[in-house]
Design a protein around this motif. Structure first.
Motif, PDB file in Angstrom:
ATOM      1  N   LYS A 205      44.102  75.346  52.094  1.00 13.47           N
ATOM      2  CA  LYS A 205      45.234  76.279  52.143  1.00 13.47           C
ATOM      3  C   LYS A 205      46.555  75.516  52.163  1.00 13.47           C
ATOM      4  N   LEU A 206      46.615  74.449  52.955  1.00 17.37           N
ATOM      5  CA  LEU A 206      47.839  73.642  53.006  1.00 17.37           C
ATOM      6  C   LEU A 206      48.106  72.996  51.648  1.00 17.37           C
ATOM      7  N   LYS A 207      47.040  72.558  50.990  1.00 19.49           N
ATOM      8  CA  LYS A 207      47.198  71.987  49.652  1.00 19.49           C
ATOM      9  C   LYS A 207      47.702  73.046  48.679  1.00 19.49           C
ATOM     10  N   ALA A 208      47.228  74.272  48.831  1.00 23.99           N
ATOM     11  CA  ALA A 208      47.688  75.358  47.963  1.00 23.99           C
ATOM     12  C   ALA A 208      49.184  75.589  48.139  1.00 23.99           C
ATOM     13  N   ILE A 209      49.663  75.516  49.378  1.00 24.71           N
ATOM     14  CA  ILE A 209      51.104  75.652  49.620  1.00 24.71           C
ATOM     15  C   ILE A 209      51.864  74.573  48.863  1.00 24.71           C
ATOM     16  N   GLU A 210      51.367  73.351  48.934  1.00 23.64           N
ATOM     17  CA  GLU A 210      52.027  72.233  48.248  1.00 23.64           C
ATOM     18  C   GLU A 210      52.091  72.472  46.743  1.00 23.64           C
ATOM     19  N   VAL A 211      50.963  72.854  46.160  1.00 29.99           N
ATOM     20  CA  VAL A 211      50.904  73.041  44.705  1.00 29.99           C
ATOM     21  C   VAL A 211      51.798  74.199  44.269  1.00 29.99           C
ATOM     22  N   GLU A 214      55.418  73.102  44.543  1.00 30.63           N
ATOM     23  CA  GLU A 214      55.760  72.163  43.472  1.00 30.63           C
ATOM     24  C   GLU A 214      56.007  72.882  42.152  1.00 30.63           C
ATOM     25  N   ASN A 215      55.392  74.051  41.999  1.00 28.70           N
ATOM     26  CA  ASN A 215      55.570  74.843  40.779  1.00 28.70           C
ATOM     27  C   ASN A 215      56.625  75.933  40.947  1.00 28.70           C
ATOM     28  N   ASP A 244      56.043  71.408  56.369  1.00 28.97           N
ATOM     29  CA  ASP A 244      55.926  70.129  55.662  1.00 28.97           C
ATOM     30  C   ASP A 244      55.308  70.314  54.276  1.00 28.97           C
ATOM     31  N   ALA A 245      54.406  71.294  54.160  1.00 32.15           N
ATOM     32  CA  ALA A 245      53.732  71.532  52.877  1.00 32.15           C
ATOM     33  C   ALA A 245      54.626  72.258  51.876  1.00 32.15           C
TER      34      ALA A 245
END
Length: 347
Positions: A205-211, A214-215, A244-245
Motif C-alpha cells: 500500500k505504501l508503495k502504491a502511494i509512492e507510484v 510519482e504519476n 513520506d510516501a
C-alpha cells in the motif's frame, strides 16, 4: 495468544442471523474452511447512488460489486448483504455479486438530461479493487467511462491492484478528474493479516502511494478504523509513513459496530485476541456511550469520552507534524460534456 480454531484468511468466523429472515438454519458441522468464493452476475437497474448521509462529504457513490472478499470483520457494509437474503458473516466475504452492466448504466446516468456533474466515489460500500476485480474488471471499465465523459471520480480502496489501471488514471489525473484514497488502518503486518486478511500488505500500500504520487495522481489515506487496544498506538507512525510516501491528505474514523457487524466482530476478536478481547470491547464501549455501535450522524464518526479525545489529539499532532502545508486538490467538473462523442474528439 490466538485461538487454534480460527478460520484463516477470513474476518467472519461464522454466518450470523439475517435480521430480515424469520427462519435461519446454520449447520453446526459445516466446514467453512473449504467453502470457496462464489460469484453471481447481477444486472441492477442503476449503478450510481445519491448519498443522503449528512456527515459524508460526497454527493454520489457507485459500487461495482456487492459483498467483499477482503475479510475485514468491522466492515460497516456487512449488513447490506442481508437485503439480498444473505448473511453479514461468511456470506459477505464468499458470495460476491458482480454488477455486469455497471459500465452501461454509468453511461446512461451521464447522459441524463439536466444532470449536473459532481465527483462520484467508487466505492462507497464494498471495495472496487477487491480480488474479484482481477477477473471481472468492472472497476476498470467504469474508469474508462469516466475518462470518455471527462467525469471526476474518487477511488477508495484497500488494494494495490489500483496500480494496474495507471494507464487510465494518468490521463484522468492530467485533467484533474481523479484522486485515489487508500485505506491503511495499520502498518504492522502481523496485525494487518488479522484485521484485513485479503487486502494488500502494508508495504504494498505504501508503495502504491509512492507510484501514484510519482504519476501526479493525488493520494488521500483513510487511517480507518481506529480500534482502541489494537491499532490505536499507530497513528503517528502511519502518518509519517504515508506522508513520506507522498500522500497529500488523510482522514480517520473510530470503529463502530452497528447491527450485524457487532456479532461478526465480537466472534473475530475473541478468536484472534482472546487475551484482550474484552478489554478492546470495553474500550469501544467507552467511546460509544456504553454501546458498540452508533448510528447518529456526526457522532458516529468521532465518538466521545477520554479514549476518543486522546485519539483525536494524536491525529491533530500528526497533522501538524507531517501534513502542514500539504493541500489536496479539488477535482474539476468543467470538462464534462454529457456525450461520449465530444470527448473522443479531444484525443
Amino acid at each position: 495468544m490466538q485461538n487454534e480454531n480460527i478460520i484463516k484468511g477470513q474476518g467472519a468466523q461464522r454466518n450470523v442471523i439475517n435480521r430480515f429472515d424469520r427462519f435461519t438454519f446454520e449447520p453446526e458441522d459445516e466446514d467453512f474452511d473449504i467453502i470457496k468464493t462464489s460469484f453471481t452476475e447481477v444486472f441492477p437497474k442503476t449503478i450510481v447512488n445519491q448519498v443522503k448521509s449528512e456527515d459524508l462529504p460526497m454527493e454520489y457513490s457507485m459500487n461495482p460489486y456487492q459483498g467483499c472478499e477482503h475479510g475485514c470483520s468491522y466492515c460497516f457494509a456487512r449488513p447490506t448483504h442481508e437485503y439480498w437474503g444473505y448473511s453479514a458473516g461468511i456470506d459477505f466475504e464468499r458470495k460476491i455479486m458482480v454488477k455486469k452492466n455497471a459500465p452501461e448504466l454509468l453511461e446512461k446516468f451521464f447522459r441524463k438530461r439536466g444532470y449536473k456533474p459532481e465527483p462520484i466515489l467508487m466505492s462507497g460500500n464494498t471495495d472496487c479493487y477487491q480480488p474479484a476485480e482481477r477477473q471481472f474488471e468492472i472497476t476498470r471499465q467504469l474508469l474508462k467511462v469516466c475518462l470518455d465523459y471527462r467525469h471526476p471520480v474518487n477511488v477508495l480502496t484497500k488494494n494495490a491492484l489500483v496500480l494496474r489501471d495507471l494507464d487510465i488514471l494518468k490521463p484522468l489525473a492530467e485533467q484533474n478528474l481523479v484522486s485515489v484514497s487508500l485505506s491503511i488502518p495499520t502498518i504492522n503486518e502481523d496485525l494487518r493479516r488479522k484485521m484485513e486478511p485479503r487486502t494488500s500488505t502494508a508495504n504494498n500500500k505504501l508503495k502504491a502511494i509512492e507510484v501514484l504520487s510519482e504519476n501526479n495522481i493525488p493520494v488521500h489515506v483513510m487511517v480507518a478504523p481506529i480500534i482502541p487496544g489494537l491499532n490505536s498506538d499507530e497513528p503517528l507512525s502511519i502518518l509519517k509513513s504515508i506522508s513520506d510516501a507522498g500522500a497529500q491528505s488523510f482522514g480517520y474514523t473510530l470503529v463502530r459496530l452497528n447491527d450485524t457487524v457487532e456479532p461478526v466482530f465480537v466472534k473475530w476478536i475473541e478468536a484472534q485476541f482472546p487475551d484482550r478481547a474484552q478489554k478492546v470491547l470495553n474500550l469501544i464501549r467507552s467511546m460509544r456511550g456504553g454501546n458498540l455501535g452508533d448510528k447518529r450522524y456526526f457522532e458516529r464518526q468521532k465518538g466521545s469520552g477520554n479514549i476518543a479525545e486522546m485519539i483525536h489529539n494524536t491525529f491533530k499532532i500528526g497533522r501538524k507534524k507531517f501534513f502542514e502545508g500539504k493541500e489536496f486538490p479539488k477535482l474539476s467538473i468543467d470538462g464534462f460534456t454529457g456525450t461520449k462523442e465530444q470527448q473522443l474528439k479531444l484525443f
